[in-house]
Design a protein around this motif. Structure first.
Motif, PDB file in Angstrom:
ATOM      1  N   MET A 151       6.825  -1.233  28.406  1.00  0.00           N
ATOM      2  CA  MET A 151       7.904  -1.937  29.086  1.00  0.00           C
ATOM      3  C   MET A 151       9.256  -1.530  28.522  1.00  0.00           C
ATOM      4  SD  MET A 151       6.844  -3.885  31.581  1.00  0.00           S
ATOM      5  CE  MET A 151       8.084  -5.174  31.826  1.00  0.00           C
ATOM      6  N   ARG A 152       9.306  -1.266  27.222  1.00  0.00           N
ATOM      7  CA  ARG A 152      10.563  -0.819  26.617  1.00  0.00           C
ATOM      8  C   ARG A 152      10.992   0.520  27.197  1.00  0.00           C
ATOM      9  NH1 ARG A 152      13.549  -2.305  22.436  1.00  0.00           N
ATOM     10  NH2 ARG A 152      12.012  -3.890  21.865  1.00  0.00           N
ATOM     11  N   ALA A 153      10.020   1.421  27.385  1.00  0.00           N
ATOM     12  CA  ALA A 153      10.339   2.728  27.964  1.00  0.00           C
ATOM     13  C   ALA A 153      10.814   2.573  29.413  1.00  0.00           C
ATOM     14  CB  ALA A 153       9.118   3.641  27.907  1.00  0.00           C
ATOM     15  N   VAL A 154      10.173   1.703  30.156  1.00  0.00           N
ATOM     16  CA  VAL A 154      10.581   1.466  31.542  1.00  0.00           C
ATOM     17  C   VAL A 154      12.008   0.929  31.591  1.00  0.00           C
ATOM     18  CG1 VAL A 154      10.158   0.056  33.593  1.00  0.00           C
ATOM     19  CG2 VAL A 154       8.230   1.096  32.382  1.00  0.00           C
TER      20      VAL A 154
ATOM     21  N   GLU B 114      14.554   3.755  30.724  1.00  0.00           N
ATOM     22  CA  GLU B 114      14.724   4.723  31.812  1.00  0.00           C
ATOM     23  C   GLU B 114      15.457   4.105  33.001  1.00  0.00           C
ATOM     24  OE1 GLU B 114      13.772   8.030  32.291  1.00  0.00           O
ATOM     25  OE2 GLU B 114      13.395   8.138  30.134  1.00  0.00           O
ATOM     26  N   ALA B 115      15.241   2.813  33.216  1.00  0.00           N
ATOM     27  CA  ALA B 115      15.890   2.142  34.342  1.00  0.00           C
ATOM     28  C   ALA B 115      17.332   1.750  34.039  1.00  0.00           C
ATOM     29  CB  ALA B 115      15.092   0.894  34.738  1.00  0.00           C
ATOM     30  N   GLY B 116      17.698   1.766  32.748  1.00  0.00           N
ATOM     31  CA  GLY B 116      19.058   1.404  32.376  1.00  0.00           C
ATOM     32  C   GLY B 116      19.298  -0.090  32.356  1.00  0.00           C
ATOM     33  N   VAL B 117      18.242  -0.865  32.061  1.00  0.00           N
ATOM     34  CA  VAL B 117      18.387  -2.318  31.945  1.00  0.00           C
ATOM     35  C   VAL B 117      17.875  -2.739  30.571  1.00  0.00           C
ATOM     36  CG1 VAL B 117      18.050  -2.606  34.429  1.00  0.00           C
ATOM     37  CG2 VAL B 117      16.096  -2.856  32.896  1.00  0.00           C
ATOM     38  N   SER B 118      18.195  -3.952  30.169  1.00  0.00           N
ATOM     39  CA  SER B 118      17.708  -4.438  28.894  1.00  0.00           C
ATOM     40  C   SER B 118      16.218  -4.740  28.973  1.00  0.00           C
ATOM     41  CB  SER B 118      18.460  -5.714  28.484  1.00  0.00           C
ATOM     42  OG  SER B 118      18.072  -6.790  29.314  1.00  0.00           O
ATOM     43  N   VAL B 119      15.556  -4.738  27.832  1.00  0.00           N
ATOM     44  CA  VAL B 119      14.133  -5.059  27.795  1.00  0.00           C
ATOM     45  C   VAL B 119      13.910  -6.487  28.311  1.00  0.00           C
ATOM     46  CG1 VAL B 119      12.121  -5.365  26.299  1.00  0.00           C
ATOM     47  CG2 VAL B 119      13.715  -3.467  25.893  1.00  0.00           C
ATOM     48  N   GLY B 120      14.806  -7.397  27.907  1.00  0.00           N
ATOM     49  CA  GLY B 120      14.693  -8.771  28.375  1.00  0.00           C
ATOM     50  C   GLY B 120      14.791  -8.872  29.884  1.00  0.00           C
ATOM     51  N   ASN B 121      15.676  -8.085  30.465  1.00  0.00           N
ATOM     52  CA  ASN B 121      15.822  -8.111  31.917  1.00  0.00           C
ATOM     53  C   ASN B 121      14.578  -7.561  32.608  1.00  0.00           C
ATOM     54  OD1 ASN B 121      17.585  -9.015  33.889  1.00  0.00           O
ATOM     55  ND2 ASN B 121      18.488  -7.007  34.243  1.00  0.00           N
ATOM     56  N   ALA B 122      13.990  -6.515  32.014  1.00  0.00           N
ATOM     57  CA  ALA B 122      12.753  -5.964  32.576  1.00  0.00           C
ATOM     58  C   ALA B 122      11.651  -7.021  32.572  1.00  0.00           C
ATOM     59  CB  ALA B 122      12.318  -4.733  31.783  1.00  0.00           C
ATOM     60  N   TYR B 123      11.550  -7.754  31.462  1.00  0.00           N
ATOM     61  CA  TYR B 123      10.532  -8.803  31.363  1.00  0.00           C
ATOM     62  C   TYR B 123      10.856  -9.996  32.260  1.00  0.00           C
ATOM     63  CZ  TYR B 123       7.723  -6.808  27.587  1.00  0.00           C
ATOM     64  OH  TYR B 123       6.877  -6.017  26.854  1.00  0.00           O
ATOM     65  N   TYR B 124      12.134 -10.171  32.587  1.00  0.00           N
ATOM     66  CA  TYR B 124      12.494 -11.250  33.503  1.00  0.00           C
ATOM     67  C   TYR B 124      11.859 -11.021  34.877  1.00  0.00           C
ATOM     68  CZ  TYR B 124      15.249 -14.224  36.577  1.00  0.00           C
ATOM     69  OH  TYR B 124      15.638 -15.148  37.522  1.00  0.00           O
ATOM     70  N   TYR B 125      11.889  -9.778  35.325  1.00  0.00           N
ATOM     71  CA  TYR B 125      11.355  -9.456  36.643  1.00  0.00           C
ATOM     72  C   TYR B 125       9.850  -9.237  36.628  1.00  0.00           C
ATOM     73  CZ  TYR B 125      16.116  -9.010  38.340  1.00  0.00           C
ATOM     74  OH  TYR B 125      17.411  -9.292  38.711  1.00  0.00           O
ATOM     75  N   PHE B 126       9.338  -8.663  35.541  1.00  0.00           N
ATOM     76  CA  PHE B 126       7.911  -8.374  35.437  1.00  0.00           C
ATOM     77  C   PHE B 126       7.444  -8.766  34.038  1.00  0.00           C
ATOM     78  CE2 PHE B 126       9.642  -5.354  38.509  1.00  0.00           C
ATOM     79  CZ  PHE B 126       8.804  -5.572  39.603  1.00  0.00           C
ATOM     80  N   ALA B 127       6.557  -9.740  33.964  1.00  0.00           N
ATOM     81  CA  ALA B 127       6.152 -10.286  32.665  1.00  0.00           C
ATOM     82  C   ALA B 127       5.340  -9.307  31.834  1.00  0.00           C
ATOM     83  CB  ALA B 127       5.351 -11.573  32.875  1.00  0.00           C
TER      84      ALA B 127
END
Length: 235
Positions: free
Chosen positions: A47-50, A53-66
């Protein structure tokens, strides 16, 4: 990295804009994950790599996808929507059961084709019986139901006549057969997975014939025995 706005249900122009930005971020994260899965494989993509690459924070990535599993479930949902859209023309045009089934199976392979490069490594995870990525898992129930529904449409919109018990069970049986096609496709190294296409073209007439034969009175005891066995194994 830039932090994207989270989606909101607020009414009005500002709320609509925030929702649109949130959906764009969500889509960006999913598309980025799919690219990384193809390039690195499922197990090596974090998830950190995603997020990076997407240019968002790790927290934001987890906000959308747990989790990564939630990304794959969204991928499943996307594939089902694309499969139904790709199959729509043949279902609107054809009434013969064989033609409808062939069109849906081939369109399924069409939709999956861009993901063949990472399908093998992903399948090793999905094949684990306890994995939430398994097509039989509780987590995959929505995608499973959508696929079974598509195969139900294959039957109900056709001119096929078959035994009533077969008609009730057939959509799920067709879905199970489709999983077999997908498994073959995962391991198919022929150019453009041509052998998978040959498999579909060879199997469809056999299924069509078996559905037709199910109406014969002499075969009903065998048909019911087979359906009872399948029901026992599935449940």
């Amino acid at each position: 990295m830039t932090e994207q706005s989270a989606p909101t249900t607020a009414a009005g122009g500002a709320g609509t804009g925030a929702t649109a930005r949130g959906e764009q971020t969500r889509r960006l994260i999913l598309d980025t994950a799919m690219r990384l899965f193809r390039e690195r494989g499922y197990a090596r993509t974090t998830m950190r790599a995603v997020a990076g690459e997407a240019g968002v924070s790790v927290g934001n990535a987890y906000y959308y996808f747990a989790s990564k599993e939630h990304l794959i479930q969204e991928f499943y949902a996307d594939v089902q929507r694309e499969h139904r859209a790709a199959a729509a023309p043949v279902l609107a045009r054809e009434r013969g059961f064989a033609a409808r089934l062939s069109g849906v199976l081939h369109s399924g392979v069409d939709v999956l084709s861009p993901y063949h490069s990472f399908a093998g490594t992903f399948f090793r995870t999905a094949a684990e019986p306890t994995s939430p990525l398994s097509p039989f898992s509780a987590e995959s129930s929505a995608a499973r139901a959508a696929s079974v529904s598509l195969f139900r449409e294959v039957l109900t919109g056709s001119t096929a006549r078959c035994d009533d018990e077969v008609r009730e069970a057939l959509p799920e049986l067709l879905w199970l057969g489709y999983l077999g096609v997908v498994l073959y496709w995962v391991h198919d190294r022929s150019p453009g997975q041509a052998r998978t296409r040959q498999l579909v073209d060879g199997v469809v007439p056999l299924v069509d014939r078996l559905v037709e034969l199910s109406r014969l009175r002499v075969l009903r005891p065998v048909t019911r025995q087979a359906l009872a066995l399948i029901h026992t194994l599935r449940h």
